[in-house]
Design a protein around this motif. Structure first.
Motif, PDB file in Angstrom:
ATOM      1  N   SER A  40     -33.979 -34.615  16.633  1.00 48.08           N
ATOM      2  CA  SER A  40     -33.273 -35.708  17.325  1.00 48.08           C
ATOM      3  C   SER A  40     -34.092 -36.996  17.280  1.00 48.08           C
TER       4      SER A  40
ATOM      5  N   ARG B 157     -31.564 -34.045  12.597  1.00 47.63           N
ATOM      6  CA  ARG B 157     -30.771 -33.210  13.502  1.00 47.63           C
ATOM      7  C   ARG B 157     -31.620 -32.164  14.210  1.00 47.63           C
ATOM      8  N   HIS B 158     -32.724 -31.785  13.604  1.00 54.59           N
ATOM      9  CA  HIS B 158     -33.584 -30.768  14.205  1.00 54.59           C
ATOM     10  C   HIS B 158     -34.429 -31.332  15.346  1.00 54.59           C
TER      11      HIS B 158
ATOM     12  N   CYS C  11     -32.543 -31.489   7.142  1.00 55.61           N
ATOM     13  CA  CYS C  11     -32.159 -31.928   8.490  1.00 55.61           C
ATOM     14  C   CYS C  11     -31.852 -33.415   8.549  1.00 55.61           C
TER      15      CYS C  11
END
Length: 358
Positions: free
Chosen positions: A324, A321-322, A343
């Motif tokens: 992508s 998530r950090h 993440c």
């Protein structure tokens, strides 16, 4: 804006993070560099030693790229090679990145050809191919299509050799052939990327694979040691309770009369229904016997037709998530977060498809 590559059309160099900082990767392997034409013109007359070294490196790099490109053009069965086993998922242009990531690009970059050799990832890749066959086949580019069918060919060969998971591949080929029949009929609407004759040949190949799997005969192994029938009842029952697919329980119950008796246990099918489906779904499809008991086995197959069962995989793709970035957890990726593990999130096959819907 300065470009990192030699050409304004170039995507730039590939970089890796080391203890001394970020360093540039070599574009191609040293083996291909050895194949470059040795008859190069000497430029020592017009260049000094420093300029000659720069020019020579650029010339060899250009020749290596051209040979690499011709190699992949001539070898139709070769999948595109990428050093990195991860991909940055971006859906719009930014100042740092131009364009967006497609499903075909992700399919080429994540090395599914090697993933099918891992028993933990095999079911995950097959499910992903099945979802692409159902809804996303027309969104694949020509190269991605070739890689898709090359991987599918390797999967079929693997199943024919080791006789494992034939039912999964039969379902995949059935969905793929049904989709292709529909798309080929709609050729006038230009729904397929590529020549229609190529797709007809691919459909014939799929039908040939289906015939091979249909004629697959599992050879009986001669073993004088301990067999499944020699195990005590509680161990056989424990094996059945660890299976998460109803068809696997039915198939195992056909091996011996003892397993057939154990596979009809109502508590076994009740546990299976509770594992895959919610209690609200039971009330909508309740099936009772003449004595008023719940027929859990019939309910399982009835619920399976209306609701998707719970998916279970040994290993999946992960999404950071950090950063992508989509990647295999064992391969990792260049994460810049202070706590990368916090993440990471597992990505189901359906989530993988949703990431590339715009």
């Amino acid at each position: 804006m300065p470009f990192l590559g030699q050409d304004w059309r170039s995507p730039g160099w590939s970089w890796i993070k080391t203890e001394d900082g970020w360093k540039r990767c070599e574009s191609w392997s040293r083996d291909l560099e050895r194949e470059t034409n040795p008859r190069t013109i000497s430029h020592s007359i017009i260049l000094n030693s420093d300029d000659e070294e720069i020019f020579s490196n650029e010339e060899q790099e250009y020749t290596s790229k051209k040979r690499k490109k011709d190699h992949f053009r001539n070898d139709t069965d070769t999948q595109c090679f990428y050093r990195e086993k991860w991909i940055y998922v971006h859906k719009e242009s930014t100042r740092e990145r131009h364009g967006y990531c497609t499903l075909g690009e992700a399919f080429n970059r994540l090395d599914f050809s090697s993933a099918i050799q891992d028993i933990r990832r095999f079911t995950y890749v097959v499910k992903l191919l099945q979802l692409i066959a159902k809804s996303q086949l027309t969104s694949l580019s020509g190269v991605a299509q070739k890689n898709y069918f090359n991987i599918l060919d390797k999967i079929v060969r693997k199943v024919l050799d080791d006789h494992q998971n034939p039912r999964l591949i039969k379902d995949l080929l059935q969905d793929l052939s049904s989709t292709l029949c529909i798309l080929i009929r709609g050729v006038g609407k230009s729904v397929l990327v590529g020549n229609i004759n190529i797709w007809i040949c691919r459909l014939e190949t799929i039908l040939h694979w289906q015939q091979q799997l249909q004629n697959l005969q599992v050879t009986k192994q001669v073993n004088d040691g301990l067999t499944l029938s020699d195990l005590p009842l509680h161990m056989l029952n424990n094996i059945l309770y660890r299976l998460s697919d109803g068809w696997d329980i039915v198939t195992l119950g056909q091996v011996t009369p003892t397993l057939s008796m154990l596979s009809e246990d109502r508590r076994l099918w009740k546990k299976l229904c509770q594992y895959h489906f919610a209690e609200k779904q039971f009330c909508r499809h309740l099936i009772l016997s003449e004595k008023g008991h719940v027929e859990w086995k019939l309910m399982y197959f009835a619920l399976q037709k209306h609701y998707p069962p719970r998916e279970q995989y040994g290993d999946t793709l992960h999404f950071c998530r950090h950063c992508s970035i989509l990647f295999w957890k064992d391969s990792g990726h260049p994460c810049t977060a202070t706590d990368p593990d916090s993440c990471f999130m597992p990505v189901s096959p359906q989530h993988f498809i949703d990431l590339f819907k715009f």
